[in-house]
Design a protein around this motif. Structure first.
Motif, PDB file in Angstrom:
ATOM      1  N   TYR A 147      74.182 -30.773 -18.894  1.00  0.00           N
ATOM      2  CA  TYR A 147      75.484 -30.511 -19.506  1.00  0.00           C
ATOM      3  C   TYR A 147      76.508 -31.558 -19.080  1.00  0.00           C
ATOM      4  O   TYR A 147      77.282 -32.055 -19.902  1.00  0.00           O
ATOM      5  N   PHE A 148      76.515 -31.899 -17.802  1.00  0.00           N
ATOM      6  CA  PHE A 148      77.439 -32.918 -17.309  1.00  0.00           C
ATOM      7  C   PHE A 148      77.084 -34.285 -17.886  1.00  0.00           C
ATOM      8  O   PHE A 148      77.973 -35.077 -18.225  1.00  0.00           O
ATOM      9  N   LEU A 149      75.791 -34.567 -18.012  1.00  0.00           N
ATOM     10  CA  LEU A 149      75.347 -35.845 -18.570  1.00  0.00           C
ATOM     11  C   LEU A 149      75.810 -35.991 -20.022  1.00  0.00           C
ATOM     12  O   LEU A 149      76.376 -37.016 -20.397  1.00  0.00           O
ATOM     13  N   VAL A 151      82.123 -26.326 -18.521  1.00  0.00           N
ATOM     14  CA  VAL A 151      82.169 -24.920 -18.072  1.00  0.00           C
ATOM     15  C   VAL A 151      80.746 -24.376 -17.962  1.00  0.00           C
ATOM     16  O   VAL A 151      80.376 -23.769 -16.952  1.00  0.00           O
ATOM     17  N   ILE A 152      79.940 -24.617 -18.984  1.00  0.00           N
ATOM     18  CA  ILE A 152      78.549 -24.117 -18.971  1.00  0.00           C
ATOM     19  C   ILE A 152      77.760 -24.767 -17.837  1.00  0.00           C
ATOM     20  O   ILE A 152      77.019 -24.097 -17.108  1.00  0.00           O
ATOM     21  N   GLY A 153      77.938 -26.078 -17.672  1.00  0.00           N
ATOM     22  CA  GLY A 153      77.207 -26.794 -16.626  1.00  0.00           C
ATOM     23  C   GLY A 153      77.624 -26.412 -15.223  1.00  0.00           C
ATOM     24  O   GLY A 153      76.880 -26.611 -14.268  1.00  0.00           O
ATOM     25  N   SER A 154      78.808 -25.828 -15.083  1.00  0.00           N
ATOM     26  CA  SER A 154      79.314 -25.423 -13.771  1.00  0.00           C
ATOM     27  C   SER A 154      78.721 -24.089 -13.319  1.00  0.00           C
ATOM     28  O   SER A 154      78.836 -23.741 -12.142  1.00  0.00           O
ATOM     29  N   GLN A 155      78.118 -23.352 -14.226  1.00  0.00           N
ATOM     30  CA  GLN A 155      77.621 -22.015 -13.876  1.00  0.00           C
ATOM     31  C   GLN A 155      76.240 -22.039 -13.282  1.00  0.00           C
ATOM     32  O   GLN A 155      75.472 -22.872 -13.389  1.00  0.00           O
TER      33      GLN A 155
END
Length: 131
Positions: free
Chosen positions: A4-6, A127-131
């Protein structure tokens, strides 16, 4: 690796690239004299110095997007090797930046500029990648 971050980082870089290219073609190309990098043609109500700073800020926002994208890609690829508390602060700051930026573009253009969608999507991915 945090996919997600990538993806968010790549979108930041692509958005900055498209922003600068389309800005030059659609906005600034007709406002510069031949052979000049910086636009200087005066318009009614817009002084040359104002046009110059608008041009600089236009591209500055692209550069900031590239930098945020590079940070996100580095975090995505090296997440476990980084100070997690610092990473969380950076990601939260970028999430806030993307959502506020999206809202500003949405309001400022009455939803007619597609940039708000990409900024919002980047925020969602983070937000999704942080979970």
């Amino acid at each position: 690796m945090n996919t997600y971050f990538l993806v968010a980082g790549i979108l930041c870089i692509l958005l900055g690239l498209v922003h600068s290219i389309f800005g030059e073609i659609l906005i600034f190309n007709s406002k510069r004299n031949k052979g000049s990098i910086v636009p200087t043609k005066k318009n009614p109500g817009l002084r040359t110095r104002h046009l110059r700073i608008i041009w600089a800020n236009w591209h500055l926002s692209s550069v900031f997007g590239w930098c945020l994208g590079a940070i996100l890609i580095k975090i995505a690829l090296s997440h476990s090797n980084l100070n997690q508390e610092f990473v969380v602060m950076i990601i939260q700051t970028i999430i806030f930046t993307m959502f506020i930026g999206s809202l500003l573009v949405l309001i400022g253009t009455k939803g007619k500029h597609p940039g708000w969608i990409v900024l919002f999507l980047i925020g969602i991915l983070l937000v999704i990648g942080s979970q």
